[in-house]
Design an enzyme around this catalytic site. Structure first.
Site, mmCIF file in Angstrom:
data_model
loop_
_atom_site.group_PDB
_atom_site.id
_atom_site.type_symbol
_atom_site.label_atom_id
_atom_site.label_comp_id
_atom_site.label_asym_id
_atom_site.label_seq_id
_atom_site.Cartn_x
_atom_site.Cartn_y
_atom_site.Cartn_z
ATOM 1 N N TYR A 110 0.809 -1.547 -0.539
ATOM 2 C CA TYR A 110 0.019 -0.185 -0.258
ATOM 3 C C TYR A 110 1.045 0.949 0.120
ATOM 4 C CZ TYR A 110 -3.015 3.234 2.258
ATOM 5 O OH TYR A 110 -3.902 4.361 2.505
ATOM 6 N N ASP A 167 9.760 -7.428 -3.406
ATOM 7 C CA ASP A 167 8.930 -7.946 -2.600
ATOM 8 C C ASP A 167 8.331 -9.408 -3.195
ATOM 9 O OD1 ASP A 167 6.432 -5.363 -2.109
ATOM 10 O OD2 ASP A 167 6.096 -7.779 -2.135
ATOM 11 N N GLY A 186 1.927 -7.752 -1.332
ATOM 12 C CA GLY A 186 1.419 -7.139 -1.894
ATOM 13 C C GLY A 186 1.049 -7.155 -3.318
ATOM 14 N N ALA A 207 6.520 -5.796 5.800
ATOM 15 C CA ALA A 207 6.720 -5.978 7.162
ATOM 16 C C ALA A 207 5.035 -6.455 7.527
ATOM 17 C CB ALA A 207 6.335 -4.326 8.215
ATOM 18 N N TYR A 237 3.936 -6.353 17.999
ATOM 19 C CA TYR A 237 4.007 -5.108 16.047
ATOM 20 C C TYR A 237 5.022 -4.261 16.406
ATOM 21 C CZ TYR A 237 3.165 -2.236 12.386
ATOM 22 O OH TYR A 237 3.346 -0.696 11.832
ATOM 23 N N PHE A 279 1.148 7.261 11.491
ATOM 24 C CA PHE A 279 -0.111 7.747 13.168
ATOM 25 C C PHE A 279 -0.733 6.315 11.898
ATOM 26 C CE2 PHE A 279 0.735 9.146 16.708
ATOM 27 C CZ PHE A 279 2.375 9.020 16.768
ATOM 28 N N ASN A 280 -1.759 6.468 11.465
ATOM 29 C CA ASN A 280 -3.123 5.521 10.761
ATOM 30 C C ASN A 280 -2.188 6.321 9.251
ATOM 31 O OD1 ASN A 280 -3.741 5.302 13.085
ATOM 32 N ND2 ASN A 280 -4.817 3.856 12.106
HETATM 33 N N1 UDP Z 1 -11.883 -0.175 13.847
HETATM 34 C C1 UDP Z 1 -12.865 -0.143 13.990
HETATM 35 N N2 UDP Z 1 -13.081 -1.513 12.953
HETATM 36 C C2 UDP Z 1 -12.784 -2.172 11.806
HETATM 37 C C3 UDP Z 1 -11.478 -1.425 11.649
HETATM 38 C C4 UDP Z 1 -10.812 -0.801 12.898
HETATM 39 O O1 UDP Z 1 -13.483 0.081 14.945
HETATM 40 O O2 UDP Z 1 -13.629 -2.854 11.153
HETATM 41 C C5 UDP Z 1 -10.874 0.498 15.009
HETATM 42 C C6 UDP Z 1 -9.957 0.239 15.129
HETATM 43 O O3 UDP Z 1 -10.804 -0.851 16.885
HETATM 44 C C7 UDP Z 1 -9.238 1.354 15.380
HETATM 45 C C8 UDP Z 1 -9.176 2.376 14.930
HETATM 46 O O4 UDP Z 1 -9.912 2.036 13.708
HETATM 47 O O5 UDP Z 1 -9.275 2.028 16.804
HETATM 48 C C9 UDP Z 1 -8.208 2.467 13.510
HETATM 49 O O6 UDP Z 1 -7.886 1.263 12.829
HETATM 50 P P1 UDP Z 1 -6.660 0.816 11.975
HETATM 51 O O7 UDP Z 1 -6.982 -0.895 11.721
HETATM 52 O O8 UDP Z 1 -7.879 0.841 10.846
HETATM 53 O O9 UDP Z 1 -5.536 1.198 11.898
HETATM 54 P P2 UDP Z 1 -4.446 1.413 13.294
HETATM 55 O O10 UDP Z 1 -4.909 1.877 14.583
HETATM 56 O O11 UDP Z 1 -5.109 -0.399 14.228
HETATM 57 O O12 UDP Z 1 -3.720 0.921 12.752
#
Ligand code: UDP
Length: 324
Positions: free
Chosen positions: A11, A31, A36, A74, A140, A168-169
């Site tokens: 991604y 890869d 991927g 990863a 992780y 972060f996300n």
């Molecule tokens: N989350 C959720 N439902 C889902 C996927 C994620 O409620 O189907 C929540 C998850 O608990 C977290 C946030 O959304 O609080 C972001 O999760 P994601 O898996 O996207 O990223 P992470 O924070 O794990 O890297």
């Protein structure tokens, strides 16, 4: 200039490959295609191989002379890492050690490493900057922190220059709509919301509504994948004039709860996102929001995507036409 992009079919890696090509830098993608997609690599040189196979790495480094390496490979799922810690330490730590050794043998002295907010564990401050203690609470995050420590040791012992970028996300997709996030099974919030919006999946499960946040759902800092790629390009420039091992936190500095994300995604998709509240997911902290002042100051990084609706909209465009 030639840059090895380990995990370039994934991604974030695939968005980086596109950015490098755009900047006139030649990417070579390595890869194993475990998660991927070959289609995501486009016209870039592609080598299928595995970091755990030293012969694959030897062949790669003997065929190409790289100026730097970007390392996106990863395993990256918190919950899975709790269930299968050895797989995480093998892939993320041992695999990276193989890469570092191959780089040393080939005299390649610069690395940009994909790290994560998960190196911090439970947040002790509202914004998490680089001075926050690193106490990972799952394998992780621990595996990524171990690599950061290896990079500091490698800087001292061998003069390796490195930048660890703690995402972060990661969110969104290329505005061209032809590459994007695609995991099987999908676990991430934004694609899961959009699948629910499309009717490709049943109602979204909201993992917990009893967290210590204003609406009880987890708060995260969503940063656009092209802004992450931009930070990597800046990290390459930074290493040209800075020795040592460095780490930067990358986020927009704004937190959105799961319910706020559902609302925003509903507006983008122009239809409500069906959801139901489910139990908490193991390993999720209440709130993770980045303090990115250091990246802004030292890398000159300025995220272009600061509007959550725009970030989700790029993901939605990809999602409706996903090719893989
Ligand atoms: N989350 C959720 N439902 C889902 C996927 C994620 O409620 O189907 C929540 C998850 O608990 C977290 C946030 O959304 O609080 C972001 O999760 P994601 O898996 O996207 O990223 P992470 O924070 O794990 O890297």
């Amino acid at each position: 200039m030639k840059v090895l992009v380990c995990g370039g079919a994934g991604y974030i890696g695939s968005h980086m490959v596109r950015r490098l090509s755009h900047d006139g830098i030649e990417p070579v993608v390595f890869d194993n295609l475990s998660t991927g997609h070959r289609e995501a690599v486009g016209d870039a040189t592609f080598v299928q191989g595995d970091l755990l196979e030293r012969d694959d790495l030897r062949a790669l480094f003997s065929r190409h002379r790289f100026d730097a390496v970007m390392h996106f490979c990863a395993r990256s799922l918190v919950g899975e890492s709790v269930q299968q810690p050895y797989a995480y330490y093998e892939n993320n730590v041992a695999g990276t050690l193989n890469l570092l050794q191959a780089m040393r043998e080939a005299d390649v002295g610069k690395l940009v490493f994909s790290s994560t907010a998960a190196v911090f564990g439970h947040p002790e401050t509202e914004l998490i900057d680089e001075s926050h203690p690193t106490r990972p609470i799952n394998p992780y995050g621990a595996s990524k922190r171990m690599v950061e420590i290896m990079l500091a040791d490698a800087a001292r012992a061998y003069g390796l220059r490195s930048v660890a970028l703690r995402y972060f996300n990661a969110a969104g997709a290329s505005p061209q709509g032809d590459i994007g996030e695609s995991h099987s099974p999908e676990t991430h919030l934004i694609p899961n919301m959009l699948c629910a919006a499309n009717g490709d999946a049943p109602a979204l499960k909201v993992f917990g509504n009893d967290y210590a946040t204003p609406d009880g759902t987890c708060v995260r800092d969503y940063v656009h994948v092209d802004d992450l790629a931009d930070a990597h390009s800046r990290a390459l420039d930074f290493m040209a004039s800075n020795e040592g091992a460095h780490a930067f936190n990358l986020g927009n500095g704004a937190g959105f709860s799961v319910l706020q994300m559902i609302q925003a995604a509903g507006e983008v998709a122009k239809r409500p996102i069906p959801f139901e509240v489910a139990p908490r997911r193991a390993g999720d902290p209440d709130r993770l929001v980045a303090g990115s002042a250091k990246a802004r100051r030292d890398l000159g990084w300025q995220p272009r995507y600061t509007d959550i609706a725009e970030i989700i909209d790029t993901a939605w465009r990809w999602h409706r036409n996903a090719r893989y």
